[in-house]
Design a protein around this motif. Structure first.
Motif, PDB file in Angstrom:
ATOM      1  N   MET A  75       0.771  -1.272  -0.144  1.00 34.57           N
ATOM      2  CA  MET A  75       0.185   0.173  -0.111  1.00 34.57           C
ATOM      3  C   MET A  75       0.796   1.316   0.056  1.00 34.57           C
ATOM      4  SD  MET A  75      -2.877   1.356  -0.108  1.00 34.57           S
ATOM      5  CE  MET A  75      -3.867   0.003   0.145  1.00 34.57           C
ATOM      6  N   HIS A  76       0.501   2.202  -0.980  1.00 32.81           N
ATOM      7  CA  HIS A  76       1.218   3.426  -0.829  1.00 32.81           C
ATOM      8  C   HIS A  76      -0.015   4.666  -0.610  1.00 32.81           C
ATOM      9  CE1 HIS A  76       4.913   1.807  -2.721  1.00 32.81           C
ATOM     10  NE2 HIS A  76       4.055   1.199  -3.605  1.00 32.81           N
ATOM     11  N   GLU A  77       0.322   5.820  -0.047  1.00 30.35           N
ATOM     12  CA  GLU A  77      -0.885   6.722   0.269  1.00 30.35           C
ATOM     13  C   GLU A  77      -0.150   8.211  -0.098  1.00 30.35           C
ATOM     14  OE1 GLU A  77      -2.098   6.703   4.344  1.00 30.35           O
ATOM     15  OE2 GLU A  77      -2.733   4.358   4.063  1.00 30.35           O
ATOM     16  N   ILE A  78      -1.125   8.805  -0.677  1.00 33.59           N
ATOM     17  CA  ILE A  78      -0.872  10.352  -0.974  1.00 33.59           C
ATOM     18  C   ILE A  78      -1.839  11.007  -0.034  1.00 33.59           C
ATOM     19  CG2 ILE A  78      -1.045  12.083  -2.646  1.00 33.59           C
ATOM     20  CD1 ILE A  78      -0.505   9.934  -4.877  1.00 33.59           C
ATOM     21  N   THR A  79      -1.230  12.280   0.473  1.00 38.30           N
ATOM     22  CA  THR A  79      -2.198  12.895   1.365  1.00 38.30           C
ATOM     23  C   THR A  79      -3.189  13.716   0.658  1.00 38.30           C
ATOM     24  OG1 THR A  79      -0.521  13.036   2.997  1.00 38.30           O
ATOM     25  CG2 THR A  79      -2.218  14.807   3.223  1.00 38.30           C
ATOM     26  N   GLY A  80      -4.518  13.737   0.887  1.00 36.57           N
ATOM     27  CA  GLY A  80      -5.417  14.490   0.245  1.00 36.57           C
ATOM     28  C   GLY A  80      -5.165  15.943   0.316  1.00 36.57           C
ATOM     29  N   GLN A  81      -5.721  16.680  -0.474  1.00 38.19           N
ATOM     30  CA  GLN A  81      -5.261  18.144  -0.612  1.00 38.19           C
ATOM     31  C   GLN A  81      -6.662  19.036  -0.234  1.00 38.19           C
ATOM     32  OE1 GLN A  81      -2.049  19.329  -0.701  1.00 38.19           O
ATOM     33  NE2 GLN A  81      -1.584  17.201  -0.421  1.00 38.19           N
ATOM     34  N   PRO A  82      -6.583  20.296   0.437  1.00 39.04           N
ATOM     35  CA  PRO A  82      -7.600  21.001   0.538  1.00 39.04           C
ATOM     36  C   PRO A  82      -8.085  21.689  -1.044  1.00 39.04           C
ATOM     37  CG  PRO A  82      -5.436  21.896   1.178  1.00 39.04           C
ATOM     38  CD  PRO A  82      -5.331  20.746   1.047  1.00 39.04           C
ATOM     39  N   GLY A  83      -9.201  21.619  -1.261  1.00 40.55           N
ATOM     40  CA  GLY A  83      -9.791  22.226  -2.349  1.00 40.55           C
ATOM     41  C   GLY A  83     -10.105  21.174  -3.349  1.00 40.55           C
ATOM     42  N   LEU A  84      -9.622  19.842  -3.036  1.00 41.69           N
ATOM     43  CA  LEU A  84      -9.730  18.777  -4.057  1.00 41.69           C
ATOM     44  C   LEU A  84     -10.463  17.610  -3.599  1.00 41.69           C
ATOM     45  CD1 LEU A  84      -6.030  19.078  -5.833  1.00 41.69           C
ATOM     46  CD2 LEU A  84      -8.111  20.017  -6.507  1.00 41.69           C
ATOM     47  N   PRO A  85     -11.775  17.791  -3.506  1.00 44.33           N
ATOM     48  CA  PRO A  85     -12.478  16.730  -2.547  1.00 44.33           C
ATOM     49  C   PRO A  85     -12.642  15.356  -3.373  1.00 44.33           C
ATOM     50  CG  PRO A  85     -14.044  18.432  -3.537  1.00 44.33           C
ATOM     51  CD  PRO A  85     -12.652  18.754  -3.745  1.00 44.33           C
ATOM     52  N   ASP A  86     -12.445  15.283  -4.610  1.00 45.64           N
ATOM     53  CA  ASP A  86     -12.336  14.296  -5.358  1.00 45.64           C
ATOM     54  C   ASP A  86     -10.962  13.407  -5.645  1.00 45.64           C
ATOM     55  OD1 ASP A  86     -15.189  13.974  -5.699  1.00 45.64           O
ATOM     56  OD2 ASP A  86     -15.480  15.072  -7.545  1.00 45.64           O
ATOM     57  N   MET A  87     -10.098  14.167  -5.065  1.00 50.83           N
ATOM     58  CA  MET A  87      -8.797  13.576  -5.329  1.00 50.83           C
ATOM     59  C   MET A  87      -8.714  12.340  -4.762  1.00 50.83           C
ATOM     60  SD  MET A  87      -5.240  15.358  -4.295  1.00 50.83           S
ATOM     61  CE  MET A  87      -3.611  14.288  -4.211  1.00 50.83           C
ATOM     62  N   VAL A  88      -9.552  11.925  -3.788  1.00 50.45           N
ATOM     63  CA  VAL A  88      -9.727  10.570  -3.065  1.00 50.45           C
ATOM     64  C   VAL A  88     -10.046   9.571  -4.200  1.00 50.45           C
ATOM     65  CG1 VAL A  88     -12.025  10.665  -2.409  1.00 50.45           C
ATOM     66  CG2 VAL A  88     -10.488   9.229  -1.143  1.00 50.45           C
ATOM     67  N   PHE A  89     -10.576   9.769  -5.220  1.00 53.09           N
ATOM     68  CA  PHE A  89     -10.874   8.828  -6.508  1.00 53.09           C
ATOM     69  C   PHE A  89      -9.527   8.643  -7.098  1.00 53.09           C
ATOM     70  CE2 PHE A  89     -15.295  10.431  -5.263  1.00 53.09           C
ATOM     71  CZ  PHE A  89     -15.542   9.532  -4.559  1.00 53.09           C
ATOM     72  N   SER A  90      -8.480   7.537  -6.632  1.00 58.46           N
ATOM     73  CA  SER A  90      -7.304   7.673  -7.349  1.00 58.46           C
ATOM     74  C   SER A  90      -7.032   7.069  -8.624  1.00 58.46           C
ATOM     75  CB  SER A  90      -6.325   7.378  -6.177  1.00 58.46           C
ATOM     76  OG  SER A  90      -6.673   6.073  -5.739  1.00 58.46           O
ATOM     77  N   ALA A  91      -8.277   6.395  -9.178  1.00 58.66           N
ATOM     78  CA  ALA A  91      -8.255   5.654 -10.407  1.00 58.66           C
ATOM     79  C   ALA A  91      -8.172   6.420 -11.684  1.00 58.66           C
ATOM     80  CB  ALA A  91      -9.166   4.718 -10.387  1.00 58.66           C
ATOM     81  N   ASN A  92      -8.597   7.941 -11.504  1.00 54.91           N
ATOM     82  CA  ASN A  92      -8.791   8.640 -12.444  1.00 54.91           C
ATOM     83  C   ASN A  92      -7.657   9.577 -13.012  1.00 54.91           C
ATOM     84  OD1 ASN A  92     -11.907   9.663 -10.774  1.00 54.91           O
ATOM     85  ND2 ASN A  92     -11.344   7.720 -12.074  1.00 54.91           N
ATOM     86  N   GLN A  93      -6.609   9.933 -12.281  1.00 51.34           N
ATOM     87  CA  GLN A  93      -5.657  10.812 -12.778  1.00 51.34           C
ATOM     88  C   GLN A  93      -4.347  10.298 -13.339  1.00 51.34           C
ATOM     89  OE1 GLN A  93      -6.552  10.181  -9.586  1.00 51.34           O
ATOM     90  NE2 GLN A  93      -7.482  11.495  -8.501  1.00 51.34           N
ATOM     91  N   SER A  94      -4.480   9.219 -13.651  1.00 48.93           N
ATOM     92  CA  SER A  94      -3.162   8.284 -14.339  1.00 48.93           C
ATOM     93  C   SER A  94      -3.456   7.213 -14.752  1.00 48.93           C
ATOM     94  CB  SER A  94      -2.361   8.288 -13.386  1.00 48.93           C
ATOM     95  OG  SER A  94      -2.165   7.454 -12.431  1.00 48.93           O
TER      96      SER A  94
END
Length: 298
Positions: A75-94
């Motif tokens: 498991m790897h984790e990236i810290t969620g960022q303020p102002g980006l509520p959908d960043m948690v859906f990590s299947a989408n950005q790459s």
């Protein structure tokens, strides 16, 4: 072996000739520190702005994370960022992949919605720090492409299934096929509640897939039935309300799925799959479940 596949005969040949690819053995997730529903960019968000319970979301996210850990994935984790509520859906950005020499790559997304465009640099930074070669689409030629939300690797094969129509452009797959040197089977999405391929199409193993048929054209369904001998069809309620097809089967045997998908679970059990139920009800408010919440990689 680049090509765009639209016909059953082309698909049969591509599956026969596609190179083998190892299963992903790692998972990347984004912590839900700033997850909420702050705007409406899909039908599932309607009526849910401001309704997310942060404590419940955190607990649900940790349970999903631990299911993948228990299946033996790193498991790897990236810290969620303020102002980006959908960043948690990590299947989408790459779109990550590993080439025939074992080198790791990541193709970065061009997000469809302005609200999500600033998510991508955080993933690119993580990939760079972890030794991936980065690739890009040309934004002058391609309007949008949302990573593994729409581009899903066939089980143990260097062959992609690519959804288009809502969040990803058909033209993107021509570039992706050339860049990655892999065939891409394109599927047009036609139901607005199923705006990503991963909401209506879940590959279980080389022979089995879970789908919601009304999300696809007749031609798309023919392609799906050409590739898979076992096609589980999720009923409307389980597909649309519980995101049954947004499950994940990382090892070809165990399926992590939103709880309450009883008809789908019966079909899974009949085919010899084990199902691991989780509660992602807070994330369903934003239009995502298990598959959306993680990125499988190498």
């Amino acid at each position: 072996m680049s090509s765009i596949i639209t016909k059953p005969d082309e698909l049969r040949d591509a599956l026969k000739n596609a190179d083998n690819m190892p299963l992903p053995d790692q998972v990347l997730m984004v912590t839900p520190d700033h997850f909420s529903v702050d705007y409406i960019i899909n039908p599932h968000m309607e009526g849910n702005v401001g309704t997310v319970n942060p404590e419940a979301a955190r607990w649900q996210w940790e349970v999903v994370r631990d299911k993948f850990r228990h299946l033996g994935l790193k498991m790897h984790e990236i810290t969620g960022q303020p102002g980006l509520p959908d960043m948690v859906f990590s299947a989408n950005q790459s779109l990550p992949y590993v080439d025939s020499k074992g080198h790791r790559h990541a193709l970065m997304s061009i997000m469809h919605s302005d609200q999500r465009k600033d998510e991508v640099p955080f993933f690119e930074q993580w990939y760079r720090q972890n030794g991936y070669e980065i690739h890009y689409l040309n934004p002058q030629e391609i309007n949008d492409f949302e990573g593994m939300g729409d581009a899903i690797w066939h089980f143990k094969k260097r062959l992609l299934w690519g959804g288009f129509g809502y969040r990803s452009s058909r033209k993107a797959y021509e570039h992706i096929s050339r860049t990655l040197d892999v065939p891409v089977v394109i599927l047009e999405l036609i139901h607005p509640s199923f705006y990503h391929l991963d909401t209506c199409f879940c590959i279980l193993n080389s022979d089995s897939v879970l789908i919601y048929p009304p999300a696809f054209t007749k031609d798309g369904l023919e392609l799906i039935h050409t590739a898979f001998s076992n096609v589980i069809e999720a009923p409307e309620k389980e597909a649309e309300e519980l995101f049954a097809c947004n499950a994940s089967c990382p090892d070809g045997r165990k399926v992590i799925i939103q709880k309450g998908c009883n008809e789908v679970n019966k079909a899974l059990k009949k085919l010899g799959f084990a199902f691991l139920e989780v509660d992602t009800s807070e994330f369903l408010k934003s239009g995502g479940s298990v598959f959306c919440m993680k990125m499988l990689l190498w």
